[in-house]
Design an enzyme around this catalytic site. Structure first.
Site, PDB file in Angstrom:
ATOM      1  CG  HIS A   1      -8.428   6.966   5.765  1.00 36.68           C
ATOM      2  ND1 HIS A   1      -8.923   7.600   6.866  1.00 36.68           N
ATOM      3  CD2 HIS A   1      -7.919   5.800   6.195  1.00 36.68           C
ATOM      4  CE1 HIS A   1      -8.709   6.870   7.940  1.00 36.68           C
ATOM      5  NE2 HIS A   1      -8.100   5.758   7.561  1.00 36.68           N
TER       6      HIS A   1
ATOM      7  CD1 TRP B   1      -7.691  11.939  10.097  1.00 30.75           C
ATOM      8  CD2 TRP B   1      -8.306   9.849  10.610  1.00 30.75           C
ATOM      9  NE1 TRP B   1      -6.562  11.234  10.338  1.00 30.75           N
ATOM     10  CE2 TRP B   1      -6.879   9.953  10.659  1.00 30.75           C
ATOM     11  CE3 TRP B   1      -8.891   8.612  10.876  1.00 30.75           C
ATOM     12  CZ2 TRP B   1      -6.062   8.856  10.983  1.00 30.75           C
ATOM     13  CZ3 TRP B   1      -8.074   7.527  11.202  1.00 30.75           C
ATOM     14  CH2 TRP B   1      -6.680   7.673  11.258  1.00 30.75           C
TER      15      TRP B   1
ATOM     16  CD  GLU C   1      -8.153   0.576   2.653  1.00 29.93           C
ATOM     17  OE1 GLU C   1      -7.053   0.142   2.247  1.00 29.93           O
ATOM     18  OE2 GLU C   1      -8.399   0.733   3.851  1.00 29.93           O
TER      19      GLU C   1
ATOM     20  CD  GLU D   1      -4.389  -2.675   6.605  1.00 31.71           C
ATOM     21  OE1 GLU D   1      -5.616  -2.827   6.659  1.00 31.71           O
ATOM     22  OE2 GLU D   1      -3.840  -1.565   6.794  1.00 31.71           O
TER      23      GLU D   1
ATOM     24  NE  ARG E   1      -1.980   2.120   3.424  1.00 34.24           N
ATOM     25  CZ  ARG E   1      -2.563   2.670   4.494  1.00 34.24           C
ATOM     26  NH1 ARG E   1      -3.834   2.416   4.783  1.00 34.24           N
ATOM     27  NH2 ARG E   1      -1.879   3.464   5.297  1.00 34.24           N
TER      28      ARG E   1
ATOM     29  CG  ASP F   1      -6.979   3.725   3.071  1.00 33.78           C
ATOM     30  OD1 ASP F   1      -6.811   3.164   4.177  1.00 33.78           O
ATOM     31  OD2 ASP F   1      -8.071   4.204   2.710  1.00 33.78           O
TER      32      ASP F   1
ATOM     33  NE  ARG G   1      -9.366  -2.137   3.593  1.00 33.45           N
ATOM     34  CZ  ARG G   1      -8.341  -2.565   4.309  1.00 33.45           C
ATOM     35  NH1 ARG G   1      -7.742  -3.694   3.972  1.00 33.45           N
ATOM     36  NH2 ARG G   1      -7.921  -1.877   5.363  1.00 33.45           N
TER      37      ARG G   1
ATOM     38  CD  GLU H   1     -10.093   0.803   7.265  1.00 32.04           C
ATOM     39  OE1 GLU H   1      -9.260   0.281   6.500  1.00 32.04           O
ATOM     40  OE2 GLU H   1      -9.804   1.717   8.037  1.00 32.04           O
TER      41      GLU H   1
ATOM     42  CE1 TYR I   1      -4.588   6.176   5.404  1.00 34.41           C
ATOM     43  CE2 TYR I   1      -4.747   6.402   7.793  1.00 34.41           C
ATOM     44  CZ  TYR I   1      -4.633   5.601   6.671  1.00 34.41           C
ATOM     45  OH  TYR I   1      -4.552   4.256   6.802  1.00 34.41           O
TER      46      TYR I   1
END
Ligand code: CS2
Ligand code: MG
Length: 401
Positions: free
Chosen positions: A211, A401, A235, A338, A147, A209, A282, A261, A159
């Site tokens: 995010h 975030w 992601e 991951e 990643r 990602d 995920r 996630e 991030y």
């Protein structure tokens, strides 16, 4: 076999973890991860006040019935706190079931479907040179998938970018604040992947990602811009409460999407999976109701060409990783796992049999999950309040975030 004790252990070997340990009248014990980053005490209280009292005396072999009892019996269904608590019970009962049978849990899930669990690591850098060095390090360590997260010119505290050996975003009792510019991000990220592909060629799996920070049309723009670099996935391109919002991304780009996630039940992703709006799901053992429920999510995904890509950040304990690997090695539609290695302190609190070798994690063949908690050592690390950051746009607007 009856449950005679259930202990909630909150420990902080560098970061907070919540673990449930269930003890049976036959002396078998099982562990389950209940860690919810930034909300650990909420789950600990849920377990202590509302779950442990009803577990004592229950038949430890009734995993499904206990799952249904805790899910439907609460009346108030779903949500990250409830489902992490249910996950911990479920995971611990599967651990006990395996020990009772003398089998690793994956042997009760259909046995091995692969020799090892392909994992991806986190390569990040403040600038492109830092990113290239981090990718090279991961390739040297044998990772087949990496990643990539990068600093963004003009922004600080982006991030996923940190020089710390162990990346832990929940770093203060009161949320730290970061500033974000989607425009600067969308302008910069394609240049990073152009350089990474130019340096390392087409072989290595590259992931990124976003995010939860884009709108669907912004995510479509990013996906199109990244198509020349053939990522394995982008992601969390957008916050996933609006599942049909992903249709807009799909209309514009072939860059694969991974989401989940933060999902805590199958209902968070059923539409995404049924409409093939994503390519990897995920969801994790600790956040999505344990092995019992996560297996249902992966089975639905298997019907719709969707593969697994479970979350595995360091705020999921080695108990969660050990349980995840039991599913990862067995399910037919495994994608990637991951893997952010925990600190030595954490590994000492959670002795486990899984091991990393040449780009794979191997769960081992110990009965149950192959992990435990050293409660005496855990007691040396008291809970330390820590909250995840919040993020604002440059005009001060609160942003994901
Ligand atoms: C991240 C996570 O690993 C990832 O994909 O999204 O590290 C996430 O930021 C943390 O788990 C939040 O606690
Ligand atoms: Mg993520």
């Amino acid at each position: 076999m009856k449950i005679v004790d259930a202990r909630v252990v909150v420990t902080c070997p560098g970061r907070n973890f919540v673990t449930l340990k269930i003890v049976t009248d036959e002396g078998l014990t099982g562990v389950g991860d209940a860690t919810l980053n930034g909300r650990e005490q909420a789950v600990a209280a849920y377990l202590t006040e509302h779950v442990v009292p009803v577990l004592i005396g229950r038949d430890a072999t009734r995993i499904e019935d206990t799952w249904q009892y805790l899910y439907k019996g609460a009346y108030w269904r779903r949500g990250p706190v409830t489902m992490a608590a249910i996950a911990a019970v479920d995971t611990a009962l599967w651990d006990i079931k395996g020990k009772q049978a003398g089998l690793p849990v994956h042997q009760m899930l259909g046995g091995r479907s692969r020799e090892g669990v392909t994992v991806y690591g986190h390569a990040n850098g403040e600038d492109v040179d830092g990113v290239l060095a981090a990718v090279a390090r991961h390739l040297d360590e044998g990772f087949r998938a990496v990643r990539v997260q990068s600093g963004i010119p003009g922004l600080e505290g982006v991030y996923g970018v940190s020089s710390a050996a162990i990346y832990e975003p929940a770093s203060a009792a009161v949320p730290t604040e970061s500033v974000w510019s989607t425009e600067a991000y969308l302008d910069h990220i394609p240049t990073v992947f152009a350089r990474v592909r130019e340096e390392f060629g087409p072989g290595v799996k590259l992931l990124h990602d976003a995010h939860h920070r884009l709108t669907p049309i912004e995510a479509a723009r990013l996906g199109k811009a990244l198509e020349p670099y053939a990522l394995t996935w982008v992601e969390d391109p957008v916050p996933a409460e609006l599942q049909e919002g992903f249709r807009l991304i799909r209309q514009h780009t072939t860059t694969p999407i991974a989401v989940g996630e933060v999902f805590n039940t199958i209902f968070d992703c059923a539409q995404l999976i049924r409409e093939q709006l994503i390519d990897y799901v995920r969801a994790t053992v600790v956040h999505a109701g344990g092995i019992t429920h996560l297996r249902r999510i992966f089975d639905l995904a298997a019907l719709h060409h969707v593969r697994s890509g479970s979350h595995g950040a360091t705020d999921l304990s080695p108990v969660c990783m050990a349980a995840a690997l039991q599913l990862d090695i067995a399910i037919p539609n495994f994608g990637l796992q991951e893997y952010m290695p925990h600190s030595a302190e954490t590994d000492a609190v959670f002795p486990h049999t899984y091991r990393y070798e040449d780009g794979y994690l191997h769960p081992g063949d110990a009965p149950g999950l192959g992990v435990d908690i050293d409660e005496e050592l855990a007691a040396r690390y008291p809970y330390t309040p820590a909250a995840l950051p919040v993020n604002r746009l440059q005009d001060g607007t609160l942003h994901s975030w």
